[in-house]
Design an enzyme around this catalytic site. Structure first.
Site, mmCIF file in Angstrom:
data_model
loop_
_atom_site.group_PDB
_atom_site.id
_atom_site.type_symbol
_atom_site.label_atom_id
_atom_site.label_comp_id
_atom_site.label_asym_id
_atom_site.label_seq_id
_atom_site.Cartn_x
_atom_site.Cartn_y
_atom_site.Cartn_z
ATOM 1 N N GLY A 70 100.045 -6.571 29.858
ATOM 2 C CA GLY A 70 100.449 -6.842 31.237
ATOM 3 C C GLY A 70 99.253 -6.927 32.169
ATOM 4 O O GLY A 70 99.202 -7.775 33.072
ATOM 5 N N THR A 71 98.284 -6.055 31.956
ATOM 6 C CA THR A 71 97.074 -6.055 32.790
ATOM 7 C C THR A 71 96.365 -7.398 32.683
ATOM 8 O O THR A 71 95.920 -7.978 33.685
ATOM 9 C CB THR A 71 96.133 -4.918 32.308
ATOM 10 O OG1 THR A 71 96.820 -3.677 32.496
ATOM 11 C CG2 THR A 71 94.824 -4.902 33.065
ATOM 12 N N ASN A 152 106.847 0.640 39.377
ATOM 13 C CA ASN A 152 106.843 1.560 38.234
ATOM 14 C C ASN A 152 107.100 3.011 38.641
ATOM 15 O O ASN A 152 107.724 3.761 37.905
ATOM 16 C CB ASN A 152 105.512 1.461 37.475
ATOM 17 C CG ASN A 152 104.306 1.367 38.377
ATOM 18 O OD1 ASN A 152 104.278 0.563 39.315
ATOM 19 N ND2 ASN A 152 103.312 2.177 38.122
ATOM 20 N N SER A 206 105.101 -7.355 29.986
ATOM 21 C CA SER A 206 104.343 -6.607 28.976
ATOM 22 C C SER A 206 105.295 -6.147 27.878
ATOM 23 O O SER A 206 106.340 -5.543 28.164
ATOM 24 C CB SER A 206 103.692 -5.402 29.654
ATOM 25 O OG SER A 206 103.064 -4.595 28.685
ATOM 26 N N HIS A 208 105.284 -3.773 25.588
ATOM 27 C CA HIS A 208 105.605 -2.376 25.267
ATOM 28 C C HIS A 208 106.541 -1.714 26.273
ATOM 29 O O HIS A 208 106.914 -0.562 26.108
ATOM 30 C CB HIS A 208 104.330 -1.554 25.053
ATOM 31 C CG HIS A 208 103.542 -1.221 26.280
ATOM 32 N ND1 HIS A 208 103.563 0.025 26.855
ATOM 33 C CD2 HIS A 208 102.691 -1.957 27.040
ATOM 34 C CE1 HIS A 208 102.744 0.049 27.901
ATOM 35 N NE2 HIS A 208 102.210 -1.142 28.034
ATOM 36 N N CYS A 333 95.712 15.132 38.761
ATOM 37 C CA CYS A 333 94.689 16.099 39.130
ATOM 38 C C CYS A 333 93.310 15.480 38.880
ATOM 39 O O CYS A 333 92.990 15.121 37.750
ATOM 40 C CB CYS A 333 94.872 17.353 38.284
ATOM 41 S SG CYS A 333 93.696 18.621 38.699
HETATM 42 N N1 PLP Z 1 102.172 -3.448 36.067
HETATM 43 C C1 PLP Z 1 103.101 -2.484 36.071
HETATM 44 C C2 PLP Z 1 104.121 -2.453 37.163
HETATM 45 C C3 PLP Z 1 103.111 -1.506 35.071
HETATM 46 O O1 PLP Z 1 104.037 -0.534 35.097
HETATM 47 C C4 PLP Z 1 102.130 -1.575 34.044
HETATM 48 C C5 PLP Z 1 102.066 -0.528 32.998
HETATM 49 O O2 PLP Z 1 102.434 0.605 33.217
HETATM 50 C C6 PLP Z 1 101.206 -2.622 34.065
HETATM 51 C C7 PLP Z 1 101.241 -3.520 35.094
HETATM 52 C C8 PLP Z 1 100.165 -2.755 32.989
HETATM 53 O O3 PLP Z 1 100.730 -3.239 31.786
HETATM 54 P P1 PLP Z 1 99.959 -3.021 30.394
HETATM 55 O O4 PLP Z 1 100.099 -1.575 30.063
HETATM 56 O O5 PLP Z 1 100.670 -3.879 29.402
HETATM 57 O O6 PLP Z 1 98.560 -3.452 30.590
#
Ligand code: PLP
Length: 394
Positions: A70-71, A152, A206, A208, A333
């Site tokens: 996703g990133t 998220n 993404s 996963h 933290c």
């Molecule tokens: N964008 C959102 C809203 C997410 O929740 C996440 C992962 O937690 C990402 C992007 C990043 O995805 P990835 O873990 O596949 O790089």
């Protein structure tokens, strides 16, 4: 027995998905670019996966690009379009929001450091973007808008259909294509995403987060919409995301998309039922505030987030873990100081609750029995938080 309530962090890989992958690990392992029969089989498998993703998004298979995560999708969409905007003098103004994931905030800050103007739209107390704020922020210099489909941390689902239509209307008014990207990583498989109804230019998904493995993502890119590559290589994925295709992971995300599409209604009903129960039970506990919206039509199915008065999120996560419940906290933290998340800070959650955030995210394999067991554990752990505790302020 462990109760896994952290499906927004990651989901298990479904058995059907594992089964679909196995053939392509050591039996049918050809490089999709090879022209012999082994390569052709792999090529067909990638094409089938693309079709399944296209069904989930109601788009054309040619609009689906496979990425590494996703990133990667968020960066490829934003920075790739920024390169295109710069090359074509479309304007160096990006609009995004204060509650985006770091994989959108990061490229936005990068662009800001490289001469772009970036507007971070605020949200209301439930985490929603105001349409008027977006409308007022768009100028003739705006070339990119990026607004997440679902958050998220707090599960709010933004009105992407309405917002993307607004951007489309502005594109017509200014006679230029304003690129509208949405990070749909938390939404995929839980919220209907229809690219025929929503005039988005690009989306990120993404694997996963919806029962495929880690290390595979999707970038949806509307036909005739340009982004320029950030990496250079062998020309795969039309040269936009080059690199030998991650065959097994692509097969996996295709199968996960097929299943998500086929089982959408059933999953939504189950998740809503458990979510309603948890929200009702948790709201009744003293010193707990539900964060995000309580309007379930505007919240991700199965997503519950709370702030616990005078508590520290990470400490709660550890106590719950010892009792067999896996959840997460957005308050982390750093060097001995509990830092509230940028999302909760944007919602103006009261100071004494800001650091005690918890996210409970349900998935396909959770049951009502687990919810009942977990509620008793939540009550026990939350009641052990001292009534007033010296908090370290930042
Ligand atoms: N964008 C959102 C809203 C997410 O929740 C996440 C992962 O937690 C990402 C992007 C990043 O995805 P990835 O873990 O596949 O790089």
């Amino acid at each position: 027995m462990t109760i896994y309530f952290d499906n927004s962090a990651t989901t298990p890989v479904r058995k059907e998905v594992v089964d679909a992958m196995i053939t392509f690990l050591s039996e049918s392992f050809g490089n999709p670019s090879s022209i012999h029969c082994m390569g052709r089989d792999s090529f067909k498998a990638v094409a089938k996966a693309r079709q399944n993703v296209a069904k989930l998004l109601n788009c054309e298979p040619t609009e689906v690009y496979f990425t590494a995560c996703g990133t990667n999708s968020n960066n490829s969409a934003l920075l790739g379009r920024a390169r295109f905007a710069e090359a074509n003098n479309l304007g160096k103004h990006l609009i995004t929001t204060v509650i985006e994931h770091p994989s959108v905030i990061g490229p936005s800050k990068f662009l800001e450091a490289n001469g772009w103007k970036v507007t971070y739209l605020p949200v209301d107390k439930e985490g929603f973007i105001r349409k008027a704020d977006l409308e007022n922020a768009i100028t003739t210099d705006t070339s990119i808008v990026s607004i997440m489909w679902a958050n998220n941390e707090i599960g709010t689902v933004e009105p992407i259909e309405e917002l993307s239509n607004l951007v489309k209307a502005k594109s017509v008014e200014y006679n230029k294509e304003i690129f509208f990207h949405s990070d749909a990583i938390q939404a995929a498989g839980k919220v209907r995403i229809d690219t025929k109804r929503c005039p988005v230019s690009a989306l990120s998904l993404s694997g996963h987060k919806f029962y495929a493995p880690k290390g595979v993502g999707i970038m949806y890119l509307r036909k005739n919409t340009n982004v320029m590559p950030l990496f250079f290589g062998g020309g795969q994925e039309k040269g936009i995301i080059p690199g030998t295709e991650g065959l097994t992971n692509i097969v996996a995300i295709g199968e996960a998309s097929r299943l998500a599409h086929a089982e959408f209604d059933q999953l939504e009903t189950n998740l809503r039922q458990m979510q309603t129960y948890l929200i009702e039970k948790l709201s009744a506990i003293n010193g707990i505030q539900i964060t995000g919206t309580r309007d379930l039509q505007k919240r991700l199915p199965g997503h519950v987030s709370v702030a616990v008065e005078n508590a520290e999120g990470e400490a709660l996560v550890m106590q719950l873990d010892m009792q067999g419940v896996c959840v997460s906290s957005a308050s982390a933290c750093h060097k001995g100081i509990i830092e509230p998340s940028h999302v909760l800070s944007a919602l103006q959650v009261p100071c004494n609750m800001l650091r005690g955030s918890l996210r409970i995210s349900l998935g396909k394999f959770n049951t009502m029995d687990e919810c009942k067991t977990a509620v008793a554990i939540f009550e026990k752990v939350f009641s052990s938080v001292p009534a007033k505790k010296e908090m370290v302020s930042t």
